[in-house]
Design an enzyme around this catalytic site. Structure first.
Site, PDB file in Angstrom:
ATOM      1  CG  HIS A 356      -2.125  -0.805   1.098  1.00 33.31           C
ATOM      2  ND1 HIS A 356      -3.294  -0.349   0.542  1.00 33.31           N
ATOM      3  CD2 HIS A 356      -2.353  -2.090   1.425  1.00 33.31           C
ATOM      4  CE1 HIS A 356      -4.196  -1.318   0.552  1.00 33.31           C
ATOM      5  NE2 HIS A 356      -3.634  -2.393   1.082  1.00 33.31           N
ATOM      6  CE  LYS A 544      -6.482  13.959  -0.319  1.00 33.18           C
ATOM      7  NZ  LYS A 544      -6.390  12.742  -1.078  1.00 33.18           N
ATOM      8  NE  ARG A 545      -4.853  10.188   9.679  1.00 35.21           N
ATOM      9  CZ  ARG A 545      -4.505   9.282  10.568  1.00 35.21           C
ATOM     10  NH1 ARG A 545      -5.200   8.156  10.671  1.00 35.21           N
ATOM     11  NH2 ARG A 545      -3.501   9.472  11.391  1.00 35.21           N
ATOM     12  CE  LYS A 550      -3.061  10.839   2.756  1.00 38.29           C
ATOM     13  NZ  LYS A 550      -3.834  10.201   1.662  1.00 38.29           N
ATOM     14  CB  THR A 652     -10.089   5.126  -2.214  1.00 31.39           C
ATOM     15  OG1 THR A 652      -9.868   5.476  -0.839  1.00 31.39           O
ATOM     16  CG2 THR A 652      -9.310   3.869  -2.553  1.00 31.39           C
ATOM     17  CE  LYS A 656     -13.880   6.920  -0.161  1.00 33.52           C
ATOM     18  NZ  LYS A 656     -13.194   7.280   1.090  1.00 33.52           N
TER      19      LYS A 656
HETATM   20  C1  LIG Z   1     -11.906   7.337   1.438  1.00 31.35           C
HETATM   21  C2  LIG Z   1     -11.458   7.717   2.784  1.00 31.35           C
HETATM   22  C3  LIG Z   1     -10.098   7.913   3.041  1.00 31.35           C
HETATM   23  C4  LIG Z   1      -9.038   7.805   1.967  1.00 31.35           C
HETATM   24  O1  LIG Z   1      -8.914   9.068   1.333  1.00 31.35           O
HETATM   25  P1  LIG Z   1      -7.673   9.415   0.400  1.00 31.35           P
HETATM   26  O2  LIG Z   1      -8.040  10.735  -0.182  1.00 31.35           O
HETATM   27  O3  LIG Z   1      -7.622   8.348  -0.633  1.00 31.35           O
HETATM   28  O4  LIG Z   1      -6.478   9.468   1.250  1.00 31.35           O
HETATM   29  C5  LIG Z   1      -9.716   8.277   4.313  1.00 31.35           C
HETATM   30  N1  LIG Z   1     -10.616   8.429   5.304  1.00 31.35           N
HETATM   31  C6  LIG Z   1     -11.937   8.269   5.089  1.00 31.35           C
HETATM   32  C7  LIG Z   1     -12.887   8.472   6.216  1.00 31.35           C
HETATM   33  C8  LIG Z   1     -12.405   7.894   3.830  1.00 31.35           C
HETATM   34  O5  LIG Z   1     -13.716   7.716   3.639  1.00 31.35           O
END
Ligand SMILES: *Cc1c(COP(=O)(O)O)cnc(C)c1O
Length: 816
Positions: A356, A544-545, A550, A652, A656
């Site tokens: 990952h 995101k985190r 990032k 991911t 979304k």
């Molecule tokens: C989808 C999701 C992530 C992953 O987000 P990235 O932008 O791909 O880092 C992290 N936390 C939550 C709550 C999510 O739904």
């Protein structure tokens, strides 16, 4: 599913009576939530039992997904949608004087994960069940999940996530299936009843693993798979003697230590924690899961273990469960009496590993002394695996000592878990095309050259059941009305939306839905945080985190740049923009926390500046989690995916957003590359250095941030504002460290190692393109619709089909 309202209401009534001794009229909202969940369980349980029967009767292979994290979120609405009874339940609730939205708000998130990796596991389970595939999850039932985040005085405060305060209505405790796991002790050789020598572990601490099963309800099918989460319990933890001597703390010390193993999720998304407790957690859930798999194999097929790989394939979600490989060796040899070669032949057909990340600090390594004291027998087995592996390498690369060293499982006093996974597994996959290429060409090159046939790509996805149908009912209804149903289980059907790009009536409705989602998000943020945002502004979102790679820092720098520009000349034309952030920082990640403070401080500075107030707005949405993502993403117009190229394995979140009609503003990183492949560069806003360009700069050590500061005074000004008193004294030291990390480098790391300054100009230009495109709403909406229409390949149904065909070799099983 055909369930009539009266029967459902009767189930609610009975649960309220039996559990709370109440009538419907007396019940609290939480009681009602619990009762509705229990009523749905009546139907889920029938299907669950039928699924177990169907799987037991089918000799085909099953897949077990081992993951330290499952970021499930809430289950109620998801389960009602998948059962096909959401509308009916809404009506029932209205009839008894309740509103579904208030009832669903009673459910805490099952936040048993940090971010993308854990959410992927949850989306996978949804797709597996929906596709009638025999695939189950194994993990840990953390008593406390991902911490709850509060922002106080622009600082992140972490509160325990007490998600099990009320009993979870979905889980079923299966004490009858408990197994024991041994930690510590000494390895000794014994002679068994058949006169054979075997190793065993003496004086170990016994931890009992108690399974709690959660149903994974497939969409529009009877299949209900299982997520089995282990709780740690000490069978002899309570010392009555000590208690009677009034030594109360010591009396429960042993119990507490054992139960620590499932007490709390490590709130850590990247770096290795290197903590003994974490290794114990990993071994605990892995050993329990493999014992469970073996028990079920023996029950059905007896003890011809050569057939085991025909029954079970195990996917290892990152390196966290990789200790499964030596543990399966131990179980086969020490518990079942097989020899090494026999066992190895079985084990090497069973395990597949997903990588990952390529962030060096996230590759798990365990110090030998720690590893051998916690799991001494496993340590011996790893040594033997490595010894044999070294023999094989010597044959292959007799003169290349350095390469053999690079490929050692045990090297420099550490056990390298990714290497163990590659040696003991039959498949290694990356999670997006670019990521897998980087693994093959760079990070795992030696290994790829060794066994190229084991490497493959599986681009991540997300489940459209949660991320479109549940999160965005408005858009879902428009889609169904336009192209019919079917997209819920075959997202490629969204392609049929494409002709409607040219239909003004469709575009109008599409835009109204987005606008409505923006209004709803504004109301939610008003209610929960007391912040006011303007639905007539552009909603630009990065959730995101929080991590330096990032680059939330790049985002807030751009906001500061706009702020300066407007302050200098309030007469310039600029559309209203709202920048929404949401992110948790790992508790020990100081610089990430400073970035949160900076975002919050800049938000306050804007609100206090009459020259920009009402034109720019920054919101830091507290406690980002699945449930908040479901509210924010459908309202987003711009999707910020701006990681340093080469660092984000897949992402991911980007998928979304695309599915919900936001346009990607991003770098050519992770799955952004594949998003661009689908929609074309003209339907996204792509900027910045590529992974190759960055690799070239790194190879020559030629990067100089001063170059960028020198040639762009506006950038220099923003960076300087970190240290010139703009933000007052409170965060002086924190922001000075951010400054130093960019300009000078801190603690031996190179300055600006994530290329924030190098990409700044291109990022500003990309934003200008966003703003000018947005001014033409027709064009914008066309682009957004194309993004939705072409998001089909980012369904986890596609991802899971690939895993099932290429790696797992599993087939659907019909449940009657
Ligand atoms: C989808 C999701 C992530 C992953 O987000 P990235 O932008 O791909 O880092 C992290 N936390 C939550 C709550 C999510 O739904």
């Amino acid at each position: 599913m055909n369930i009539d309202k009266e029967t459902f209401k009767e189930h609610i009534r009975l649960r309220l009576k039996r559990r709370y001794g109440k009538e419907i009229a007396e019940a609290s909202r939480h009681d009602i939530f619990d009762a509705v969940a229990a009523a749905s369980m009546e139907y889920i349980l029938d299907n669950w039992m039928a699924t177990r029967k169907a799987f037991d009767a089918n000799p085909g292979r099953q897949m077990f997904y081992l993951s330290a994290e499952f970021l499930m979120g809430r289950a109620l609405t998801n389960n009602l949608i998948n059962l096909g009874i959401l509308d009916m339940v809404k009506e029932v609730l209205t009839e008894i004087g309740h509103d579904i939205n208030e009832i669903e708000d009673q459910e805490p998130d099952a936040g048993l994960g940090n971010g993308g990796l854990g959410r992927l596991a949850a989306c996978f389970l949804d797709s597996l069940a929906t596709m009638n595939l025999p695939g189950h999850g194994y993990g840990i039932r953390y008593r406390y999940g991902m911490f709850e985040q509060k922002i106080e005085h622009c600082r992140q405060i972490e509160k325990p996530d007490n998600w099990l305060e009320h009993r979870d209505p979905w889980e079923i405790k299966r004490s009858d299936l408990a197994v024991d796991v041994k930690i510590g002790g000494e390895v000794t050789l014994i002679v068994d009843e058949q006169g054979r020598e075997r190793f065993t572990v003496k004086n170990a601490e016994i931890i009992r693993a108690i399974p709690h099963d959660m149903p994974i309800v497939g969409y529009n099918t009877k299949t209900v798979n299982t997520l089995r989460l282990w709780e740690a319990y000490s069978p002899d933890g309570f010392n009555l003697q000590l208690f009677n001597d009034m030594q109360y703390l010591r009396a429960v010390e042993k119990a507490n230590q054992a139960e620590d193993l499932s007490r709390v999720l490590y709130p850590n998304d990247s770096g290795p924690s290197g903590k003994a407790l974490r290794l114990k957690q990993q071994y605990f859930f892995v050993s329990a899961s493999l014992q469970d798999i073996l028990r079920s194999f023996k029950h059905r097929f007896g003890t011809n273990f050569t057939k085991l790989p025909d029954f079970a394939v195990v996917q290892l979600n990152d390196t966290h469960p990789v200790v499964a490989i030596p543990e399966m060796m131990r179980l086969l040899m020490d518990e079942e009496g097989l020899g090494w070669d026999e066992s190895w032949a079985i084990v090497t057909k069973m395990f597949a590993y997903t990588n990952h990340t390529i962030l060096a600090e996230a590759l798990e390594k365990w110090p030998l002394d720690l590893f051998s004291s916690i799991i001494p027998r496993i340590y011996n087995i790893v040594e033997e695996i490595d010894r044999r592996h070294q023999e094989a390498l010597k044959q292959l690369y007799p003169n290349d000592w350095e390469r053999r060293h690079r490929m050692s499982i045990i090297a420099d006093g550490m056990i390298h878990m990714a290497r163990l996974a590659i040696v003991g597994g039959f498949s290694v996959n990356g999670v997006a095309a670019l990521h897998t290429e980087i693994l093959k060409k760079r990070e795992l090159r030696d290994w790829y050259e060794w066994k190229p046939q084991n490497f493959n790509n599986k681009t991540n996805g997300v489940t459209q059941r949660r991320w479109l149908k549940l999160a965005n009912p408005g858009l879902s209804a428009l889609i169904t009305e336009t192209i019919g149903t079917g997209w819920e289980t075959d997202l490629s059907k969204l392609k049929a939306l494409e002709p409607y790009v040219e239909d003004p009536q469709f575009r109008k409705r599409f835009a109204e839905i987005k606008r409505n989602n923006k209004v709803q998000l504004a109301a939610y943020l008003q209610k929960t945080q007391g912040v006011t945002i303007d639905p007539d502004s552009i909603f630009d979102v990065q959730v995101k985190r929080l991590h330096e790679y990032k680059r939330q820092l790049l985002n807030i720098f751009h906001v500061m740049y706009l702020h300066n520009k407007l302050a200098d000349d309030p007469t310039i034309e600029m559309p209203k923009q709202t920048f929404i952030f949401g992110a948790k920082a790992a508790s020990g990640y100081r610089r990430a926390k400073s970035i949160i403070s900076l975002i919050c401080a800049e938000a306050a500075r804007i609100d206090a500046d009459p020259r920009v107030k009402g034109r720019l707005k920054v919101v830091f949405a507290e406690n980002y989690r699945v449930t908040l993502a479901e509210k924010i993403i459908p309202a987003a117009e711009v999707s910020e995916q701006i990681s340093t190229a080469g660092k984000e394995a897949s992402g991911t979140g980007n998928m979304k957003f695309m599915m919900n009609g936001a346009l990607t503003l991003g770098t050519m990183d992770g799955a952004n590359v594949e998003i661009v492949q689908e929609v074309g560069r003209k339907n996204a806003f792509i900027f910045g250095l590529t992974a190759e360009e960055i690799a070239a700069v790194e190879a020559t050590h030629s990067y100089d941030p001063h170059l960028y500061l020198g040639r762009n005074p506006a950038l220099a000004r923003v960076v300087h504002q970190l240290v010139d008193g703009t933000f007052g004294h409170e965060f002086q030291a924190a922001f000075k460290e951010l400054y130093d990390s960019l300009v000078h480098g801190v603690d031996g790391s190179r300055p600006d190692s994530y290329y924030v300054l190098a990409d700044f100009d291109a990022y500003v230009q990309a934003h200008e393109k966003v703003v000018s495109t947005y001014a033409d709403q027709d064009t914008w909406n066309k682009m957004a619709i194309i993004n939705v229409a072409r998001s089909g390949i980012f369904s986890t149904d596609r991802t899971i089909a690939e895993y099932a065909n290429d790696i797992w070799k599993i087939k659907p099983i019909a449940v009657k």
